[in-house]
Write a protein that holds these residues in place. Sequence first.
Motif, PDB file in Angstrom:
ATOM      1  N   ALA A  36      -3.361   6.322   7.253  1.00  0.00           N
ATOM      2  CA  ALA A  36      -2.664   5.076   7.572  1.00  0.00           C
ATOM      3  C   ALA A  36      -1.906   5.199   8.885  1.00  0.00           C
ATOM      4  N   THR A  37      -1.284   6.336   9.103  1.00  0.00           N
ATOM      5  CA  THR A  37      -0.545   6.566  10.348  1.00  0.00           C
ATOM      6  C   THR A  37      -1.496   6.562  11.545  1.00  0.00           C
ATOM      7  N   GLU A  38      -2.636   7.191  11.379  1.00  0.00           N
ATOM      8  CA  GLU A  38      -3.649   7.215  12.450  1.00  0.00           C
ATOM      9  C   GLU A  38      -4.107   5.802  12.797  1.00  0.00           C
ATOM     10  N   ILE A  39      -4.372   4.986  11.769  1.00  0.00           N
ATOM     11  CA  ILE A  39      -4.813   3.608  11.999  1.00  0.00           C
ATOM     12  C   ILE A  39      -3.695   2.802  12.654  1.00  0.00           C
ATOM     13  N   TRP A  40      -2.474   2.993  12.172  1.00  0.00           N
ATOM     14  CA  TRP A  40      -1.335   2.247  12.717  1.00  0.00           C
ATOM     15  C   TRP A  40      -1.161   2.500  14.215  1.00  0.00           C
ATOM     16  N   SER A  42      -3.498   3.495  16.292  1.00  0.00           N
ATOM     17  CA  SER A  42      -4.741   3.326  17.032  1.00  0.00           C
ATOM     18  C   SER A  42      -4.573   2.293  18.148  1.00  0.00           C
ATOM     19  N   THR A  43      -5.280   2.509  19.220  1.00  0.00           N
ATOM     20  CA  THR A  43      -5.282   1.540  20.322  1.00  0.00           C
ATOM     21  C   THR A  43      -6.486   0.595  20.241  1.00  0.00           C
ATOM     22  N   ASP A  44      -7.282   0.729  19.208  1.00  0.00           N
ATOM     23  CA  ASP A  44      -8.437  -0.151  19.013  1.00  0.00           C
ATOM     24  C   ASP A  44      -7.934  -1.581  18.776  1.00  0.00           C
ATOM     25  N   PRO A  45      -8.303  -2.523  19.643  1.00  0.00           N
ATOM     26  CA  PRO A  45      -7.804  -3.900  19.499  1.00  0.00           C
ATOM     27  C   PRO A  45      -8.187  -4.540  18.163  1.00  0.00           C
ATOM     28  N   ALA A  46      -9.356  -4.190  17.631  1.00  0.00           N
ATOM     29  CA  ALA A  46      -9.787  -4.765  16.352  1.00  0.00           C
ATOM     30  C   ALA A  46      -8.864  -4.332  15.217  1.00  0.00           C
ATOM     31  N   LEU A  47      -8.458  -3.059  15.231  1.00  0.00           N
ATOM     32  CA  LEU A  47      -7.539  -2.572  14.211  1.00  0.00           C
ATOM     33  C   LEU A  47      -6.151  -3.167  14.405  1.00  0.00           C
ATOM     34  N   GLN A  48      -5.696  -3.206  15.655  1.00  0.00           N
ATOM     35  CA  GLN A  48      -4.364  -3.727  15.950  1.00  0.00           C
ATOM     36  C   GLN A  48      -4.227  -5.203  15.608  1.00  0.00           C
ATOM     37  N   ALA A  49      -5.303  -5.980  15.775  1.00  0.00           N
ATOM     38  CA  ALA A  49      -5.258  -7.407  15.468  1.00  0.00           C
ATOM     39  C   ALA A  49      -4.921  -7.653  14.004  1.00  0.00           C
ATOM     40  N   TYR A  50      -5.253  -6.696  13.153  1.00  0.00           N
ATOM     41  CA  TYR A  50      -4.927  -6.809  11.732  1.00  0.00           C
ATOM     42  C   TYR A  50      -3.581  -6.178  11.404  1.00  0.00           C
ATOM     43  N   VAL A  51      -3.380  -4.921  11.770  1.00  0.00           N
ATOM     44  CA  VAL A  51      -2.176  -4.218  11.319  1.00  0.00           C
ATOM     45  C   VAL A  51      -0.894  -4.816  11.899  1.00  0.00           C
ATOM     46  N   GLU A  52      -0.978  -5.458  13.070  1.00  0.00           N
ATOM     47  CA  GLU A  52       0.228  -6.036  13.653  1.00  0.00           C
ATOM     48  C   GLU A  52       0.779  -7.185  12.816  1.00  0.00           C
ATOM     49  N   LEU A  53      -0.021  -7.728  11.912  1.00  0.00           N
ATOM     50  CA  LEU A  53       0.421  -8.831  11.063  1.00  0.00           C
ATOM     51  C   LEU A  53       1.081  -8.368   9.772  1.00  0.00           C
ATOM     52  N   LEU A  54       0.977  -7.082   9.470  1.00  0.00           N
ATOM     53  CA  LEU A  54       1.479  -6.573   8.199  1.00  0.00           C
ATOM     54  C   LEU A  54       2.969  -6.267   8.265  1.00  0.00           C
ATOM     55  N   SER A  55       3.646  -6.541   7.172  1.00  0.00           N
ATOM     56  CA  SER A  55       5.064  -6.188   7.052  1.00  0.00           C
ATOM     57  C   SER A  55       5.149  -4.799   6.435  1.00  0.00           C
ATOM     58  N   VAL A  56       5.165  -3.808   7.286  1.00  0.00           N
ATOM     59  CA  VAL A  56       5.205  -2.416   6.829  1.00  0.00           C
ATOM     60  C   VAL A  56       6.273  -1.662   7.614  1.00  0.00           C
ATOM     61  N   ASP A  57       6.602  -0.465   7.119  1.00  0.00           N
ATOM     62  CA  ASP A  57       7.654   0.346   7.740  1.00  0.00           C
ATOM     63  C   ASP A  57       7.095   1.711   8.127  1.00  0.00           C
ATOM     64  N   PRO A  58       6.320   1.784   9.224  1.00  0.00           N
ATOM     65  CA  PRO A  58       5.714   3.067   9.590  1.00  0.00           C
ATOM     66  C   PRO A  58       6.732   4.146   9.950  1.00  0.00           C
ATOM     67  N   ASP A  59       7.932   3.778  10.354  1.00  0.00           N
ATOM     68  CA  ASP A  59       8.941   4.788  10.659  1.00  0.00           C
ATOM     69  C   ASP A  59       9.330   5.564   9.402  1.00  0.00           C
ATOM     70  N   GLY A  60       9.348   4.891   8.273  1.00  0.00           N
ATOM     71  CA  GLY A  60       9.695   5.556   7.018  1.00  0.00           C
ATOM     72  C   GLY A  60       8.618   6.485   6.507  1.00  0.00           C
ATOM     73  N   TRP A  61       7.395   6.303   6.954  1.00  0.00           N
ATOM     74  CA  TRP A  61       6.287   7.128   6.471  1.00  0.00           C
ATOM     75  C   TRP A  61       6.468   8.593   6.833  1.00  0.00           C
TER      76      TRP A  61
END
Length: 198
Positions: A36-40, A42-61
Amino acid sequence: MTETSRAWMLDPIEFHHDFEALLTAPDGLIDVRDKATEIWHSTDPALQAYVELLSVDPDGWRFECEDTHLVEWYRVLMAPYLIPTPGLLWPDRVRRGLPELGWHATEARRLAKGRELMCLAERHLDAPVAERLRLRFGWSTKGWLDHDDITSALDRMRRLDRHVFRDHQDLVPVVENAFHVLEAAAAKPDHVFLTVVD
């Protein structure tokens, strides 16, 4: 503010098989977090177009590797499996407008927001894995429709009496857009329609 949505098609069997295999491995939770951290990041625009919409807390991971973040990781791990598809231009108008055309409010809300994601997980994961998610999910995370939902809504739209639009001409483009979105989604009957409303 007007809601908009982005949408994707997801092969639920492939994704859930891979998610379950990753989670149930000996270091499963660590592997899930790291992926999940790797995907978060990622610089892949296709992945970012999705994950940027999620309400998540990657700093806590970084500090916690426990089931507390499992639902966030589940949602992030979907990213590589998603195929972009058109989304509803006006989900709020679908939700409010379709009841004026005779739809039940629950049906209109489901079409606009989707079903609970927990139900998707329960449908495709073994009971022990689904239970781990259920304990964290709650019942406010919507965002998917199956093929039957899509085809039922399309059939219902096809049966709409044109005369009903005389007093609701503002809903013509709303219904036309929803029809085209669902028609595109129906072309992949083995996938589910995943949407994020923002």
